[in-house]
Write a protein that holds these residues in place. Structure first.
Motif, PDB file in Angstrom:
ATOM      1  N   THR A 202      -5.395 -17.906  -2.009  1.00 53.34           N
ATOM      2  CA  THR A 202      -5.202 -16.431  -1.561  1.00 53.34           C
ATOM      3  C   THR A 202      -4.314 -15.773  -2.183  1.00 53.34           C
ATOM      4  O   THR A 202      -4.218 -14.465  -2.729  1.00 53.34           O
ATOM      5  CB  THR A 202      -4.485 -16.190   0.368  1.00 53.34           C
ATOM      6  OG1 THR A 202      -3.778 -17.216   0.591  1.00 53.34           O
ATOM      7  CG2 THR A 202      -5.887 -16.963   0.807  1.00 53.34           C
ATOM      8  N   VAL A 203      -3.579 -16.315  -3.036  1.00 49.08           N
ATOM      9  CA  VAL A 203      -1.943 -16.246  -4.151  1.00 49.08           C
ATOM     10  C   VAL A 203      -2.131 -15.201  -5.182  1.00 49.08           C
ATOM     11  O   VAL A 203      -2.864 -14.304  -5.776  1.00 49.08           O
ATOM     12  CB  VAL A 203      -1.181 -17.344  -4.127  1.00 49.08           C
ATOM     13  CG1 VAL A 203      -0.381 -16.871  -4.430  1.00 49.08           C
ATOM     14  CG2 VAL A 203      -0.168 -17.559  -2.579  1.00 49.08           C
ATOM     15  N   PRO A 204      -2.807 -16.528  -6.222  1.00 47.23           N
ATOM     16  CA  PRO A 204      -3.382 -16.178  -7.139  1.00 47.23           C
ATOM     17  C   PRO A 204      -4.312 -15.077  -7.147  1.00 47.23           C
ATOM     18  O   PRO A 204      -4.983 -14.107  -8.220  1.00 47.23           O
ATOM     19  CB  PRO A 204      -3.904 -17.206  -8.117  1.00 47.23           C
ATOM     20  CG  PRO A 204      -3.694 -18.378  -7.216  1.00 47.23           C
ATOM     21  CD  PRO A 204      -3.883 -17.687  -5.893  1.00 47.23           C
ATOM     22  N   LYS A 205      -5.401 -14.857  -6.167  1.00 43.76           N
ATOM     23  CA  LYS A 205      -6.235 -13.436  -6.008  1.00 43.76           C
ATOM     24  C   LYS A 205      -5.607 -12.547  -5.252  1.00 43.76           C
ATOM     25  O   LYS A 205      -5.290 -13.179  -3.868  1.00 43.76           O
ATOM     26  CB  LYS A 205      -7.579 -14.277  -5.514  1.00 43.76           C
ATOM     27  CG  LYS A 205      -8.054 -15.388  -6.677  1.00 43.76           C
ATOM     28  CD  LYS A 205      -9.364 -15.636  -6.257  1.00 43.76           C
ATOM     29  CE  LYS A 205     -10.102 -17.224  -6.278  1.00 43.76           C
ATOM     30  NZ  LYS A 205     -10.412 -17.215  -7.795  1.00 43.76           N
ATOM     31  N   ARG A 206      -6.600 -11.158  -5.437  1.00 49.11           N
ATOM     32  CA  ARG A 206      -5.900 -10.512  -4.305  1.00 49.11           C
ATOM     33  C   ARG A 206      -6.967 -10.355  -3.603  1.00 49.11           C
ATOM     34  O   ARG A 206      -8.167 -11.268  -3.448  1.00 49.11           O
ATOM     35  CB  ARG A 206      -6.468  -9.226  -4.729  1.00 49.11           C
ATOM     36  CG  ARG A 206      -5.018  -8.397  -6.520  1.00 49.11           C
ATOM     37  CD  ARG A 206      -4.877  -7.253  -6.676  1.00 49.11           C
ATOM     38  NE  ARG A 206      -6.457  -7.320  -7.360  1.00 49.11           N
ATOM     39  CZ  ARG A 206      -5.982  -5.529  -7.779  1.00 49.11           C
ATOM     40  NH1 ARG A 206      -5.464  -4.438  -7.749  1.00 49.11           N
ATOM     41  NH2 ARG A 206      -7.261  -5.088  -8.759  1.00 49.11           N
TER      42      ARG A 206
END
Lengths: 417, 255, 295
Positions: A202-206
């Protein structure tokens, strides 16, 4: 919304600062009269003391009878599985020993209507404070029936509280915190791997913007062609999965190495041995008794016709009903002693309280209705079973005693209090 | 290999810049949804399987491994469907597990521990996080096949769940002596830390009344637990598809 | 004249924009702008639950254990009446405000900034709903299990029931219906009345209403059948089934997210240079992933 919150907080604050008296009961006063009277009868309940330090013990003994008048609406009229324990406001005490008819009782017992059980429970003080503690007898299909309670003071032990348990090999452990550090560490480790997985995705991807893409592609595709999930994601996820395998493997080896011998939880169900009891030397004539609530005189009276089958005069000394003991005020030794007697014993008047050997006569017990109705909330006026049920105790001069069950219809002169 | 226009368009869409949709929307969604997801998983577990989770002396080898995975996979399965469908994230089960972990820890520590004072080594909650990782991994590797995930994922979920919770339980299954009887430490906890309104005869654990297949009760329980968990998985799928996704953009005209 | 009226209208219509949005940090997607409802709503109810929990810590085992005692009347019975009164009054005041104010502004056109702000406020209300559902389905039930397995059940008013069944369960209805009212009047393009009643809200509101109804059945049943306390009994299962209806909450996020994309498209279409409209792009890893497959 803020105003509502303020209102609630103000109300809550107000009630906290108003001094409040401590409750003396445990909820038993909300149970119906029939549930408290017609199920089990308690006699000779005694607590050895009322003040202990944490870790020190108190023993409560007594006798409990599953009444012949057991209601047909409970346990289908046939009680068969029972349990004894202590009622306490949470584990303020720990139960260290329990016997029923002399045999140790770890879990449940087979039981039957009409049976009489001598019990003994030893508990240790655990939490500092003043607690109302009762013995309790539970019957499957009926619930927990509460015996006479006592205020027990548990004082702080400067050495702290330790609850020793003994392993089969002889090693002792403190049950208060045995294995607790490991449990916390283990739970935290599993949480961490979950957070790593979540943060990875969830952090590196929107998140929300993906919806514009996923709404245009089939469900059973990972969207690799569009950059939603990459080969790197697959690889990293497999690594995280394998790390989880390693964690579980390490944990498994740990428990195997440290606890090589384990058994499943145990259920030990048995029928307690019968205790030989002397035959009752008093009997009551069926159909000749009655209980009356006289609303005008504010009295509850119980009249029975009793026959003394023994060779000694028999005097009515006590009437045990629910968790209460009414004692014959004309007989000083009839008054129960012990910490539980403080809240649960009351004097009564008994007319013609002694039966000559071989004689048959009417006895009348008179008790103030205020105690029955307002204080103990026991008189079942307004309920669906208008009866008074309990155990009448007769005693001889040389100390023999017999408990006779009485179960009589209740007639109120009025339904006012 | 030539790439078609649609693919290029979707790749552009993944990278698209927005005026209003910043990362706060993501953060608010993930954080606020965690409350209802964790709570849904918790209430489902509490009322389907709660007693087995509350106490160490209920964590047996016959009922606990069957009832609990069934109960806890339901909401995780629903979230798997929603999060895969909406974001192509194989995170639904783990997200549920992490949110659920918070809910049960807060609930257990604050209420069972601090309010009623049971020792935490008696009332610690089971964790589903490790099991969830396997279920999400299977969803990813099958590229979103819910049928395969329901079978393989559920099986791995059940076994991993049991292993990850047997490990902290093991020490409490050592034989101990209480009065003149041999019981487990977990049984001693159950006897000594009184539960006034929960007589022991209510405990639904292995009573030794089943034929034990040469002592292989555990494996029989696993096999059945796995199949029951598959059913739980599809209950979760029905919840997601019917109650969460189907209503999107749908309105009742006459009401 | 018409132009002057139109100018006047556009000046007065952008509610959030007027005084607040011009302040730095109070824009439609700023924490203290559109997201303030989320922060305030969620923390308010968490703090309320904590406050009651603290109150219980000092009173439950002394005054809370016997409903027939005077101490109980002074603490928990009083709290019960305060809660029911406050929740009822607060609910009616809030709903009344939403309907009155909503009717005034539902037919007015709003700017994109304002509509995005309203969606953020809506997400804040949905987030608050989520928090209230957590408090009613996890926070208090854990306590209720702990209480009932250790204390004899005396009445339907126990220290654990009072904040759970008689405050937060009703608040579930308050917030779900209130959120619908907000959506209906403030986001007419998503939930306007002419579209009908949204199934998403039907499920979500039904969850809170049926949970409340189940309380009555639960207490009746406990007085009739259940004299012993374990949690996982079939009698309790309707609480779970009704709770599953709350899954409609996900549709709310989806429906408004879809509108967000719609707004983004409208902004792009209206812009002279659509490529320069957006400033919030993808993450570095996402760029790298696409570069990797493109090459």
């Amino acid at each position: 919304m803020r105003r509502r919150l303020l209102l609630i907080l103000v109300a809550a604050t107000l009630v906290t600062v108003v001094p409040a008296t401590a409750a003396s009961a445990h909820g038993e006063k909300s149970q119906e009269g029939f549930l408290r009277m017609r199920t089990v009868g308690w006699t000779d309940v005694n607590f050895t003391r009322d003040t202990v330090m944490q870790g020190e013990t108190v023993t409560v003994t007594g006798t409990v009878k599953i009444m012949d008048a057991w209601p047909s609406s409970l346990a289908k009229g046939v009680p068969n599985t029972c349990f004894m324990s202590m009622i306490a406001p949470g584990p303020t005490i720990v139960l260290k020993e329990r016997t029923i008819n002399g045999e140790s009782m770890p879990t449940r017992i087979d039981c039957a209507k009409g049976r009489v059980y001598d019990f003994s429970m030893t508990f240790a003080g655990r939490r500092v404070g003043r607690w109302h503690i009762h013995p309790a007898f539970a019957v499957k299909g009926a619930g927990t029936l509460i015996g006479p309670g006592a205020w027990i003071n548990v004082k702080e032990n400067p050495a702290g509280f330790v609850n020793q348990a003994t392993l089969l090999g002889g090693k002792t452990v403190n049950l208060e915190n045995y294995q607790l550090p490991f449990i916390w560490i283990w739970l935290t480790l599993t949480f961490i791997i979950g957070m790593v997985w979540m943060i990875y995705w969830t952090v590196p991807k929107r998140t929300i913007p993906h919806l514009a893409v996923t709404s245009q592609i089939p469900l059973n595709t990972d969207g690799a062609a569009y950059g939603l999930i990459s080969k790197k994601d697959h690889r990293n996820s497999t690594i995280m999965m394998l790390a989880t395998v390693v964690l579980l493997g390490a944990g498994w080896i740990y428990q195997l190495a440290n606890f090589p011998v384990k058994i499943p939880q145990q259920i030990i169900q048995f029928a307690p041995p019968n205790v030989e009891r002397p035959a009752a030397f008093v009997s009551l004539e069926a159909g000749k008794g009655k209980a009356i609530y006289d609303a005008g005189k504010k009295q509850v009276s119980l009249t029975v016709t009793a026959t003394n089958k023994g060779e000694q005069p028999a005097q009515l000394t006590q009437f045990a009903v629910a968790d209460l003991t009414w004692f014959n005020q004309a007989v000083p030794s009839a008054k129960p002693t012990g910490p539980q007697a403080v809240d649960t014993s009351y004097p009564m008047t008994v007319q013609s309280d002694t039966l000559a050997p071989g004689a048959s006569q009417e006895l009348t017990l008179t008790m103030p209705s205020g105690i029955w109705i307002h204080q103990e909330r026991l008189l079942p006026i307004g309920e669906s079973q208008l009866t008074v049920t309990g155990l009448l105790r007769f005693q001889t001069a040389n100390g023999d005693k017999t408990d006779v069950e009485v179960d009589e219809p209740l007639t109120p002169t009025a339904f006012t209090t | 290999m030539a790439v078609d226009a649609k693919t290029l368009e979707l790749r552009e869409l993944v990278l698209k810049k927005y005026r209003y949709i910043d990362r706060k929307w993501d953060l608010v969604f993930w954080v606020t949804a965690a409350f209802v997801v964790g709570a849904a998983a918790d209430i489902t577990k509490q009322l389907f399987a709660g007693d087995w989770d509350f106490w160490t002396d209920w964590k047996d080898r016959q009922w606990w491994p069957i009832i609990t995975p069934f109960a806890i996979i339901i909401i995780g399965s629903a979230l798997q469907y929603i999060q895969w469908l909406a974001w192509r994230f194989p995170t639904g089960m783990t997200y549920t597990a992490v949110a659920f972990w918070f809910c049960t820890l807060v609930g257990r520590w604050l209420q069972w521990g601090a309010f009623v004072y049971y020792p935490m080594n008696f009332v610690w909650p089971a964790t589903m996080v490790a099991a969830a990782i396997f279920a999400d991994w299977v969803l990813l590797k099958t590229r979103g096949s819910f049928i395969l995930t329901s079978i393989i994922g559920s099986a791995l979920f059940t076994i991993a769940w049991w292993i990850s919770n047997y490990i902290p339980l093991a020490g409490l299954l050592q034989p101990a002596v209480w009065m003149d009887r041999v019981v487990t430490l977990a049984d001693v906890q159950g006897i000594e830390y009184v539960r006034s309104q929960t007589p022991e005869y209510l405990r639904i654990i292995e009573h030794g009344s089943l034929r034990t297949f040469l002592g292989e009760t555990q494996y029989v329980a696993f096999a059945f637990g796995t199949t029951i968990t598959v059913v739980g998985y599809w209950v979760g799928q029905a919840i997601a598809r019917g109650l969460a996704i189907w209503p999107i953009g749908r309105f009742l005209k006459k009401w | 004249m018409a132009q002057a009226v139109q100018d006047q209208e556009s000046r007065t219509l952008s509610e959030g924009e007027g005084r607040q949005a011009n302040k730095p940090g109070r824009g439609p997607i700023d924490w203290l702008g559109g997201w303030r409802t989320c922060l305030v709503g969620c923390t308010t109810f968490i703090l309320l639950a904590i406050a009651i929990r603290i109150f219980q810590q000092f009173t439950a085992w002394t005054d809370g254990i016997d409903a027939s005692s005077e101490g109980f009347a002074q603490t928990y019975r009083a709290l019960y009446y305060a809660e029911v009164l406050a929740a009822t009054i607060g609910t009616l005041v809030w709903w009344g405000y939403l309907v009155r104010k909503g009717r005034q502004l539902v037919n007015r056109e709003v700017s994109h900034d304002e509509e995005v702000r309203r969606i953020a406020v809506f997400w804040g209300l949905v987030g608050t709903t989520s928090v209230i559902l957590y408090i009613m389905a996890s926070f208090w039930p854990n306590q209720d299990g702990a209480w009932h397995q250790t204390a004899v059940r005396d009445t339907a008013l126990t220290p654990s029931h009072i904040p759970m069944f008689y405050l937060f369960f009703p608040l579930g209805i308050t917030i779900t219906v209130g959120t619908y009212l907000y959506g209906r009047y403030w986001l007419p393009k998503v939930y306007g009345a002419e579209k009908g009643f949204p199934w998403s809200f039907l499920f979500l509101i039904a969850a809170s209403v049926t949970e409340m109804a189940q309380v009555a059945m639960n207490e009746w049943g406990h007085s009739l059948w259940i004299t012993e306390e374990i949690f996982a009994v079939p009698f309790h299962w309707p609480f779970v089934w009704y709770g599953w209806l709350a899954s409609g909450i996900f549709a709310l996020w989806a429906e408004t997210a879809i509108r967000l994309f719609g707004i983004e498209k409208e902004v792009e279409d209206a812009a002279e240079n659509p490529a320069e409209v957006g400033t919030f792009g993808a993450r570095r890893e996402e760029h790298e992933a696409i570069e990797a497959i493109a090459s």
